[in-house]
Design an enzyme around this catalytic site. Structure first.
Site, PDB file in Angstrom:
ATOM      1  N   HIS A  38       0.834  -1.208   0.000  1.00  0.00           N
ATOM      2  CA  HIS A  38       0.000   0.000   0.000  1.00  0.00           C
ATOM      3  C   HIS A  38       0.860   1.245   0.000  1.00  0.00           C
ATOM      4  CE1 HIS A  38       1.138  -0.344   4.208  1.00  0.00           C
ATOM      5  NE2 HIS A  38       0.872   0.936   4.325  1.00  0.00           N
ATOM      6  N   ASP A  98       0.627   5.038   1.805  1.00  0.00           N
ATOM      7  CA  ASP A  98      -0.164   5.687   2.858  1.00  0.00           C
ATOM      8  C   ASP A  98      -0.963   6.833   2.246  1.00  0.00           C
ATOM      9  OD1 ASP A  98       2.489   5.334   5.368  1.00  0.00           O
ATOM     10  OD2 ASP A  98       0.961   3.935   4.610  1.00  0.00           O
ATOM     11  N   ARG A 107       6.440  -9.437  15.766  1.00  0.00           N
ATOM     12  CA  ARG A 107       7.025  -8.125  15.433  1.00  0.00           C
ATOM     13  C   ARG A 107       6.033  -7.044  15.830  1.00  0.00           C
ATOM     14  NH1 ARG A 107       6.868  -4.815  10.586  1.00  0.00           N
ATOM     15  NH2 ARG A 107       8.543  -3.285  10.700  1.00  0.00           N
TER      16      ARG A 107
HETATM   17  C1  LIG Z   1      -5.414   5.926   6.960  1.00  0.00           C
HETATM   18  C2  LIG Z   1      -4.986   4.667   7.072  1.00  0.00           C
HETATM   19  C3  LIG Z   1      -5.737   3.477   6.592  1.00  0.00           C
HETATM   20  C4  LIG Z   1      -4.706   2.343   6.802  1.00  0.00           C
HETATM   21  C5  LIG Z   1      -3.943   2.839   8.000  1.00  0.00           C
HETATM   22  C6  LIG Z   1      -3.696   4.288   7.645  1.00  0.00           C
HETATM   23  C7  LIG Z   1      -2.641   4.372   6.523  1.00  0.00           C
HETATM   24  C8  LIG Z   1      -2.479   3.079   5.746  1.00  0.00           C
HETATM   25  C9  LIG Z   1      -3.779   2.277   5.576  1.00  0.00           C
HETATM   26  C10 LIG Z   1      -3.554   0.774   5.369  1.00  0.00           C
HETATM   27  C11 LIG Z   1      -2.408   0.287   6.294  1.00  0.00           C
HETATM   28  C12 LIG Z   1      -3.208   0.402   3.941  1.00  0.00           C
HETATM   29  C13 LIG Z   1      -3.227  -1.132   3.770  1.00  0.00           C
HETATM   30  C14 LIG Z   1      -4.609  -1.699   4.125  1.00  0.00           C
HETATM   31  C15 LIG Z   1      -5.047  -1.327   5.556  1.00  0.00           C
HETATM   32  C16 LIG Z   1      -6.501  -1.794   5.737  1.00  0.00           C
HETATM   33  C17 LIG Z   1      -4.233  -2.105   6.582  1.00  0.00           C
HETATM   34  O1  LIG Z   1      -3.579  -3.115   6.204  1.00  0.00           O
HETATM   35  O2  LIG Z   1      -4.201  -1.742   7.770  1.00  0.00           O
HETATM   36  C18 LIG Z   1      -4.942   0.214   5.688  1.00  0.00           C
HETATM   37  C19 LIG Z   1      -5.290   0.918   6.999  1.00  0.00           C
HETATM   38  C20 LIG Z   1      -6.789   0.895   7.298  1.00  0.00           C
HETATM   39  O3  LIG Z   1      -7.591   1.133   6.362  1.00  0.00           O
HETATM   40  O4  LIG Z   1      -7.130   0.599   8.457  1.00  0.00           O
HETATM   41  O1  LIG Z   2       4.817  -2.369  10.393  1.00  0.00           O
HETATM   42  C1  LIG Z   2       5.414  -1.936   9.384  1.00  0.00           C
HETATM   43  O2  LIG Z   2       6.631  -2.096   9.181  1.00  0.00           O
HETATM   44  C2  LIG Z   2       4.658  -1.138   8.334  1.00  0.00           C
HETATM   45  C3  LIG Z   2       3.264  -0.765   8.802  1.00  0.00           C
HETATM   46  C4  LIG Z   2       2.534   0.056   7.764  1.00  0.00           C
HETATM   47  O3  LIG Z   2       2.942   0.210   6.622  1.00  0.00           O
HETATM   48  C5  LIG Z   2       1.252   0.684   8.155  1.00  0.00           C
HETATM   49  O4  LIG Z   2       0.812   0.502   9.318  1.00  0.00           O
HETATM   50  O5  LIG Z   2       0.681   1.380   7.263  1.00  0.00           O
END
Ligand SMILES: C=C1C[C@]23C[C@H]1CC[C@H]2[C@]1(C)CCC[C@@](C)(C(=O)O)[C@H]1[C@@H]3C(=O)O
Ligand SMILES: O=C(O)CCC(=O)C(=O)O
Length: 326
Positions: free
Chosen positions: A246, A248, A312
């Site tokens: 992803h 941010d 982790r």
């Molecule tokens: C605004 C946000 C939504 C998420 C957390 C922050 C920034 C990154 C996004 C995220 C990490 C992108 C990957 C999918 C996600 C669902 C996750 O894996 O946590 C995303 C976060 C979210 O929507 O909760």
């Molecule tokens: O835990 C990590 O190293 C990355 C986490 C991350 O990309 C996120 O929380 O959006």
């Protein structure tokens, strides 16, 4: 902190349960109960982690040097930030001023929270449309490619703006008795990260050749999201991902990761790692700040891999554009 609680949900993973039950996908429980991860956590072949990942060269920025005003140090910091931000948007910041005791307490309370019984964690269960709360594997949001992680997220609004301690108040309201210290630690951590993010905004402003205070003032009273990422050990780490690929969507991310490692960035058409540095935080540009620079600074794809040897933990602080509506 561990509280005895009358389980309101089945504590064990039960194949017959429907996917809707969040406790069904508590990664920690899954770990203990099977050598095979559920299909929902298996990522497609083209997205699975690979072993041939090399470290990404990211600059180490001495923030204290930049803030000292020494012209040589300022020039070096702004040059390094500009180069890295134009290429992939990631850099490390050392001498960041975050108190070591606060950091170790933040990790201590993360351990105690995520190791608590599911019914305790679910007191803070994140509800649809909310940015704060506990989520295990996001089973309610996605039906496949589930991330192998549990998260606890907090919306942070500066105290000066909202005249309340949003993180501490959330914990108090949702978790109640026995979680007072946890609420205080993450309130303090979010406040420290907010201060740090504004200092980094000064650095970014100067690296772009504009006045130092421009972005600092622009982001001064913005909301942010503090997210605790807990990645349990995984018996099949070559099939899973802790956080999927992803960018941010927010403006700036400050990540503090433990010494296990797992962060990877997609640069020059390949995944490259950012190994842990105990004295530094990882900073990356988000989509919103990329747009604010008309694309000059890059917001890059990144992900987190997991491993079978150890859990982790990481803290991600997302500085947002203005108000977080949800
Ligand atoms: C605004 C946000 C939504 C998420 C957390 C922050 C920034 C990154 C996004 C995220 C990490 C992108 C990957 C999918 C996600 C669902 C996750 O894996 O946590 C995303 C976060 C979210 O929507 O909760
Ligand atoms: O835990 C990590 O190293 C990355 C986490 C991350 O990309 C996120 O929380 O959006």
């Amino acid at each position: 902190m561990a509280m005895e609680c009358i389980a309101t949900r089945p504590q064990r993973f039960n194949e017959n349960k429907t996917e809707e039950d969040p406790s069904n996908f508590d990664a920690n429980l899954l770990n203990q109960q099977s050598n095979h991860i559920p299909q929902q956590f298996v990522w497609p072949d083209h997205e699975k982690p690979t072993d041939d990942v090399q470290p990404l060269q990211v600059p180490l920025i001495d923030l204290a040097g930049f803030l000292s005003g020494d012209s040589v140090l300022v020039s070096e910091a702004t040059r390094l930030v500009s180069e890295a931000s134009k290429k992939h948007g990631f850099f490390l910041v050392t001498n960041h001023g975050i108190d070591e005791t606060l950091l170790s307490r933040a990790y201590l309370f993360m351990d105690s929270f995520f190791k608590a019984p599911a019914c305790e964690k679910q007191k803070a269960q994140r509800t649809w449309g909310e940015s704060s709360g506990y989520a295990s594997s996001f089973v309610g949001r996605f039906s496949s490619k589930l991330p192998w992680k549990e998260t606890l997220s907090f919306k942070f609004s500066p105290v000066e703006k909202c005249h309340s301690q949003t993180v501490k108040d959330f914990v108090s309201e949702k978790m109640g008795y026995g979680y007072e210290e946890l609420g205080k630690v993450y309130q303090e951590y979010a406040e420290a990260m907010n201060i740090l993010s504004l200092k980094i905004m000064e650095l970014l402003g100067m690296s772009l050749g504009i006045v130092r205070r421009h972005f600092r003032e622009f982001f001064e009273d913005n909301d942010s999201i503090l997210r605790l990422n807990y990645y349990p050990q995984c018996k099949q780490p070559d099939l899973a991902l802790g956080t999927g690929p992803h960018c941010d969507p927010t403006s700036l991310t400050i990540l503090h990761q433990d010494q296990v490692g797992g962060l990877q960035v997609f640069v020059d058409n390949r995944w490259q790692s950012i190994p842990p540095n105990p004295k530094a935080v990882v900073v990356n540009i988000g989509d919103t700040f990329m747009a604010l620079t008309n694309g000059r600074y890059k917001s890059c794809l990144h992900r987190a891999v997991v491993n079978s040897e150890s859990e982790r933990k990481s803290f991600a602080f997302f500085l947002c554009l203005k108000e977080i509506k949800c």
